[in-house]
Write a protein that holds these residues in place. Structure first.
Motif, PDB file in Angstrom:
ATOM      1  N   GLU B 111      47.202  30.759  33.837  1.00 24.76           N
ATOM      2  CA  GLU B 111      47.051  29.407  33.617  1.00 24.76           C
ATOM      3  C   GLU B 111      45.996  28.521  34.557  1.00 24.76           C
ATOM      4  N   MET B 112      45.743  29.380  35.428  1.00 25.14           N
ATOM      5  CA  MET B 112      44.894  28.824  36.412  1.00 25.14           C
ATOM      6  C   MET B 112      43.390  29.311  36.168  1.00 25.14           C
ATOM      7  N   VAL B 113      43.165  30.704  35.966  1.00 25.13           N
ATOM      8  CA  VAL B 113      42.133  31.081  36.008  1.00 25.13           C
ATOM      9  C   VAL B 113      41.381  31.467  34.508  1.00 25.13           C
ATOM     10  N   GLU B 114      40.365  31.074  34.190  1.00 24.98           N
ATOM     11  CA  GLU B 114      39.709  31.392  33.129  1.00 24.98           C
ATOM     12  C   GLU B 114      38.423  32.429  33.343  1.00 24.98           C
ATOM     13  N   LEU B 115      38.897  33.601  32.554  1.00 25.00           N
ATOM     14  CA  LEU B 115      37.780  34.726  32.975  1.00 25.00           C
ATOM     15  C   LEU B 115      36.913  34.764  31.696  1.00 25.00           C
ATOM     16  N   ARG B 116      35.602  34.986  32.272  1.00 25.06           N
ATOM     17  CA  ARG B 116      34.655  34.879  30.915  1.00 25.06           C
ATOM     18  C   ARG B 116      33.730  36.281  31.325  1.00 25.06           C
ATOM     19  N   GLU B 117      33.610  36.949  30.094  1.00 22.50           N
ATOM     20  CA  GLU B 117      32.725  38.157  30.578  1.00 22.50           C
ATOM     21  C   GLU B 117      31.149  37.757  30.505  1.00 22.50           C
ATOM     22  N   VAL B 118      30.258  38.320  31.411  1.00 25.51           N
ATOM     23  CA  VAL B 118      28.975  37.893  31.483  1.00 25.51           C
ATOM     24  C   VAL B 118      28.158  38.843  31.342  1.00 25.51           C
ATOM     25  N   LYS B 119      26.956  38.747  30.666  1.00 29.83           N
ATOM     26  CA  LYS B 119      26.046  39.658  30.377  1.00 29.83           C
ATOM     27  C   LYS B 119      25.019  39.816  31.661  1.00 29.83           C
ATOM     28  N   SER B 120      24.202  40.914  31.887  1.00 23.27           N
ATOM     29  CA  SER B 120      23.511  40.909  32.849  1.00 23.27           C
ATOM     30  C   SER B 120      22.424  39.884  33.058  1.00 23.27           C
ATOM     31  N   ALA B 121      22.054  39.876  31.647  1.00 17.05           N
ATOM     32  CA  ALA B 121      20.872  38.779  31.483  1.00 17.05           C
ATOM     33  C   ALA B 121      21.271  37.219  31.790  1.00 17.05           C
ATOM     34  N   GLU B 122      22.645  37.108  31.983  1.00 19.18           N
ATOM     35  CA  GLU B 122      23.097  35.630  32.059  1.00 19.18           C
ATOM     36  C   GLU B 122      23.138  35.422  33.390  1.00 19.18           C
ATOM     37  N   LYS B 123      23.436  36.445  34.331  1.00 19.55           N
ATOM     38  CA  LYS B 123      23.619  36.208  35.680  1.00 19.55           C
ATOM     39  C   LYS B 123      23.002  34.965  36.292  1.00 19.55           C
ATOM     40  N   GLU B 124      21.859  35.099  36.423  1.00 14.28           N
ATOM     41  CA  GLU B 124      21.010  33.925  36.997  1.00 14.28           C
ATOM     42  C   GLU B 124      21.737  32.464  36.577  1.00 14.28           C
ATOM     43  N   ALA B 125      21.817  32.298  35.352  1.00 13.81           N
ATOM     44  CA  ALA B 125      22.283  31.222  34.701  1.00 13.81           C
ATOM     45  C   ALA B 125      23.839  30.694  35.374  1.00 13.81           C
ATOM     46  N   VAL B 126      24.700  32.015  35.241  1.00 11.07           N
ATOM     47  CA  VAL B 126      26.013  31.859  35.678  1.00 11.07           C
ATOM     48  C   VAL B 126      25.898  31.290  37.153  1.00 11.07           C
ATOM     49  N   MET B 127      25.207  32.024  37.971  1.00  9.61           N
ATOM     50  CA  MET B 127      24.947  31.872  39.444  1.00  9.61           C
ATOM     51  C   MET B 127      24.909  30.223  39.653  1.00  9.61           C
ATOM     52  N   SER B 128      23.878  29.823  38.773  1.00 10.21           N
ATOM     53  CA  SER B 128      23.507  28.419  39.193  1.00 10.21           C
ATOM     54  C   SER B 128      24.162  27.371  38.251  1.00 10.21           C
ATOM     55  N   ASP B 129      25.374  27.737  37.710  1.00 12.17           N
ATOM     56  CA  ASP B 129      26.222  26.888  36.900  1.00 12.17           C
ATOM     57  C   ASP B 129      27.428  26.499  37.528  1.00 12.17           C
ATOM     58  N   ASP B 130      27.355  24.974  37.748  1.00 13.81           N
ATOM     59  CA  ASP B 130      28.345  24.402  38.839  1.00 13.81           C
ATOM     60  C   ASP B 130      29.758  24.651  37.936  1.00 13.81           C
ATOM     61  N   SER B 131      29.883  24.797  36.724  1.00 13.50           N
ATOM     62  CA  SER B 131      31.313  25.078  35.942  1.00 13.50           C
ATOM     63  C   SER B 131      31.928  26.248  36.433  1.00 13.50           C
ATOM     64  N   TYR B 132      31.125  27.099  36.770  1.00 11.99           N
ATOM     65  CA  TYR B 132      31.929  28.311  37.310  1.00 11.99           C
ATOM     66  C   TYR B 132      32.105  28.389  38.803  1.00 11.99           C
ATOM     67  N   ASP B 133      33.525  28.918  39.179  1.00  9.69           N
ATOM     68  CA  ASP B 133      33.615  28.888  40.769  1.00  9.69           C
ATOM     69  C   ASP B 133      33.305  29.994  41.539  1.00  9.69           C
ATOM     70  N   ALA B 134      33.349  31.231  40.740  1.00 17.00           N
ATOM     71  CA  ALA B 134      32.832  32.416  41.406  1.00 17.00           C
ATOM     72  C   ALA B 134      32.297  33.376  40.219  1.00 17.00           C
ATOM     73  N   LEU B 135      31.505  34.352  40.526  1.00 19.47           N
ATOM     74  CA  LEU B 135      31.078  35.418  39.716  1.00 19.47           C
ATOM     75  C   LEU B 135      31.591  36.690  40.390  1.00 19.47           C
ATOM     76  N   LEU B 136      32.246  37.653  39.483  1.00 19.97           N
ATOM     77  CA  LEU B 136      32.488  38.818  40.038  1.00 19.97           C
ATOM     78  C   LEU B 136      31.677  39.776  39.460  1.00 19.97           C
ATOM     79  N   GLU B 137      31.122  40.737  40.298  1.00 17.95           N
ATOM     80  CA  GLU B 137      30.308  41.733  39.752  1.00 17.95           C
ATOM     81  C   GLU B 137      30.927  43.162  40.071  1.00 17.95           C
ATOM     82  N   VAL B 138      31.167  43.940  38.941  1.00 20.28           N
ATOM     83  CA  VAL B 138      31.581  45.358  39.067  1.00 20.28           C
ATOM     84  C   VAL B 138      30.303  46.393  38.960  1.00 20.28           C
ATOM     85  N   PRO B 139      30.037  46.961  40.208  1.00 25.69           N
ATOM     86  CA  PRO B 139      28.987  47.690  40.398  1.00 25.69           C
ATOM     87  C   PRO B 139      28.926  49.012  39.322  1.00 25.69           C
TER      88      PRO B 139
END
Ligand code: ATP
Ligand code: MG
Lengths: 310, 423
Positions: B111-139
């Motif tokens: 209920e608390m966490v909304e998980l969004r799949e992110v593509k490599s190309a979107e990384k920069e955009a997500v990092m600067s998007d304030d609606s995201y609390d965190a970005l989890l990167e799987v190497p």
């Protein structure tokens, strides 16, 4: 036993007490007399080590007690001018507490509380809360609280102000009894002449911070021995009469009140006919002319030109 | 002697029912009123109904990774049955999948966490998007490396990368906790793995990170009544300081203090009497109101020891305020300081300390400021204890209260006048 030497207290630029010299011997009742603001309370606060003097010394058995007040505190009982009690506690609880701070305990404390209640005549009101006491009862308890540790010297600051004559007499009698029966030394402060005249062996009179007279009752009254006081009563006194009295060469002092004029003249002069004549000139009729034996009140009047009580 | 002073102080308090009612009755009523009226608002604030948005960026194909690992096992010449068993439990050999489904996708976290799949190309955009609390990167090769680390004793453990969005505070800490737990869980399984490759042990224990160890679930939520019981108590206990201060000033004004001094009682005995009686009555007041809250509002303390420790430390801090107010009013010879305290300063402290509403929740600065007031520190400590924390978790608040008391007593001692009457 107790001595004040050139004692002064200065508040800012103003001397509440100035160069006061006093002594109290064992077993005496000494009176300290003076009008409001004379410096009586300030003087005895310094004497009892509550207020540090600006200048001078307080000596107890020839030792200065200003820096080391403990030996003095042990033997004095202080009755403050205000009622210094816990309003919410009973008479007995108050005495119990003050006895405890004087380190009385157990049976001894109990006995002293009972004795003191007896002395001040509050035994049957012991369980009552002080708040519900009359002014006179509070005053008596105020004295009782200073008696628990059986002090050698009791210092009382106007212990009878604002109470009924009955309580007042009771207190005066109690003070006298304590002095006679227990040999308690008393310093009694008041602005009531009669009290001091009734109680005291020796008297100090203060005004505006200064000591203006001291000695036994008789010694002080002898200040007036060269004068006599005459009281004149009339229904309608007028200014012309008063100014004529004031201008008269043999009259030393004139104090005019509404229906009474007090004048002081040299003892040997017979004023009677002179007064009648002046009254006739001023057009008034005299009711009475009395020659009074001097009181301390007259002494004060003589010394300051003011009445002791305003 | 000190005891005489305390006893007398207590007796006088008991003779003043109105005063007692204000000290004990009023907070009890306030707890009831605030606890009920503001219950809704409170729930929003304290239960973790926070929305956390997390982007997940996978640089690998997990299925392929798992296949590769199984091939490797085969190469190592594992017995046939063991291989089959492992194959059957294949779904449990996809850690990222588990993280997404079993951990983030279950229970309260769901209920608390909304998980969004992110593509490599979107990384920069997500990092600067304030609606995201965190970005989890799987190497790259994470799954293969993780499995190899667990079962084949390979030396290096792969790590997930977690990026915090600067604007996020609580949200990020939730995610961080979860990811850390998950990572630890993987490490733990290494040891099981070392025993040899036994399929029955290969199972990753889902329960281990299905919620229990996640802080938000573990901690007991604080009810509105609990919150306001603490808020009102820490505020009202401050009044005992001004009450005792006023009693002491009255003693001076009525010349009873002079009597005490003339009886050769050291002023330090009197000083200690004020300090101890204020602390003692503060402690009794705390126990009385908390006792009532427990019986009637059901505010129950999970651990007694830390609760008593906070109460003691706070009572002493209040005692130090009492003796400070007394010393200052004696020094400047006016009651004004006592009125100023009881009318203005208490309200101010109560507000900053969070007695009326959780001020600190909205900003870390206000929280820190609140914790620098004695009542605020006590409140934070009490809240932590009510949530189930132990003494070590609140020790900084306890230290603060003790140091505060020490400093206040020191200032009081320095300003306590030398003689009874004004000199
Ligand atoms: N703490 C103080 N600061 C400044 N002035 C003071 C202080 N205490 C007393 N005084 C002043 O010193 C003078 C003497 O006061 P004191 O109380 O000794 O008089 P008193 O003879 O006892 O008068 P009363 O009969 O009214 O009790 C007064 O003018 C008073 O205003
Ligand atoms: Mg006086």
């Amino acid at each position: 036993m107790l001595e004040l030497v050139d004692l002064s207290k200065k508040y800012k630029q103003f001397y509440a007490v100035k160069n006061l010299n006093m002594f109290i011997e064992k077993g005496e009742i000494v009176g300290l007399l003076g009008p409001n603001g004379a410096g009586k309370s300030t003087a005895i606060s310094m004497l009892s080590s509550l207020v540090e003097p600006t200048e001078g010394d307080v000596r107890f058995n020839n030792k200065s007690v200003i820096k080391k007040p403990a030996p003095l505190r042990k033997v004095i009982g202080m009755v403050p001018q205000e009622v210094a009690l816990y309003d919410d506690l009973t008479a007995e609880e108050n005495l119990h507490f003050f006895g405890r701070i004087y380190r009385l305990t157990g049976a001894q404390l109990k006995q002293r509380v009972n004795e003191v209640l007896e002395i001040i005549g509050l035994t049957d009101r012991r369980k009552d809360i002080v708040k519900k006491f009359s002014g006179g009862m509070k005053r008596r308890l105020n004295i009782g609280a200073a008696l628990l540790h059986e002090p050698e010297v009791i210092i009382m600051d106007e212990p009878t102000v604002g109470i009924d004559p009955q309580s007042r007499n009771y207190i005066l009698e109690t003070v006298k009894r304590l002095n006679k029966e227990k040999g308690m030394t008393v310093l009694y402060t008041s602005h009531y002449m009669e009290e001091v005249e009734f109680l005291c062996d020796r008297i100090y009179i203060m005004d505006k911070g200064d000591l203006i007279a001291s000695g036994t009752k008789d010694e002080i009254k002898r200040i007036l021995s060269a004068e006599k006081t005459i009281s004149i009563q009339a229904d309608r006194l007028n200014d012309s009469f008063i100014s004529k009295l004031k201008q008269h060469p043999t009259i030393n002092r004139v104090i005019a009140e509404e229906k009474e004029i007090t004048i002081m003249v040299a003892k040997e002069i017979n004023m009677f006919s002179t007064l009648i004549k002046i009254a006739e000139d001023a057009g008034i009729e005299l009711n009475s002319v009395d020659i009074k034996t001097p009181t301390l009140e007259d002494v004060f009047l003589h010394l300051t030109g003011r009445a002791l009580r305003d | 002697m000190i005891w005489q002073i305390i006893k007398k102080q207590g007796l006088i308090l008991l003779r003043n029912p109105r005063q007692l009612l204000l000290l004990v009755g009023l907070p009890i009523i306030l707890i009831a009123i605030l606890g009920t009226a503001l219950a809704g608002m409170m729930d929003d604030d304290t239960t973790p109904a926070i929305h956390v948005k997390v982007g997940i960026l996978e640089h690998e194909d997990e299925e392929a990774q798992t296949d590769r690992f199984l091939e490797k096992l085969e190469d190592k010449g594992l017995p046939e049955e063991a291989m089959e068993e492992i194959q059957a439990n294949r779904e449990q050999m996809t850690p990222i999948q588990m993280l997404k489904k079993s951990v983030f996708g279950s229970g309260e976290l769901k209920e608390m966490v909304e998980l969004r799949e992110v593509k490599s190309a979107e990384k920069e955009a997500v990092m600067s998007d304030d609606s995201y609390d965190a970005l989890l990167e799987v190497p790259e090769n994470f799954t293969y490396d993780a499995l190899a680390f667990m079962f084949l004793d390979e030396p290096s453990q792969p790590m997930l990368h977690l990026f915090q969005n600067e604007g996020s505070d609580i949200g990020f800490s939730v995610v961080k906790d979860v990811v850390q737990q998950f990572q630890e869980q993987l490490t733990l399984n290494t040891f099981i793995g070392k025993e040899g490759i036994d399929s029955s042990v290969i199972k990753i224990d889902k329960d281990a990170f299905a919620g229990e160890t996640i802080p938000f679930n573990q901690q007991e939520p604080v009810s509105a009544q609990g919150y306001y019981a603490i808020g009102m108590v820490v505020m009202n206990v401050l009044f005992i300081a001004s009450t005792i201060g006023s009693m002491a000033f009255l003693e001076k004004k009525m010349y009873v203090f002079d009597r005490i001094i003339l009886a050769n009682v050291s002023r330090w005995i009197y000083f200690a009497g004020i300090l101890i009686s204020t602390s003692l009555f503060a402690f009794l007041q705390l126990m009385l109101i908390y006792g009532f809250s427990w019986l009637v509002y059901g505010v129950q303390w999970p651990h007694l020891l830390p609760f008593i420790a906070v109460s003691l430390a706070y009572a002493i801090a209040v005692g130090s305020i009492g003796v400070l107010l007394t010393a200052l009013s004696f020094r400047i010879n006016t009651e004004a300081i006592l009125s100023l305290f009881s009318i203005i300063i208490v309200s101010l402290l109560a507000f900053i300390g969070g007695s009326f509403y959780p001020v600190g929740d909205s900003s870390a600065f206000l929280q820190r400021l609140g914790d620098l007031t004695p009542n605020g520190a006590a409140m934070s400590a009490y809240l932590a204890v009510l949530r189930g924390d132990g003494i070590s978790a609140i020790s900084h608040h306890l230290y603060f209260l003790v140091i505060f008391a020490f400093v206040a007593i020191l200032i009081a001692a320095m300003s306590f006048p030398k003689r009874g009457l004004t000199t």
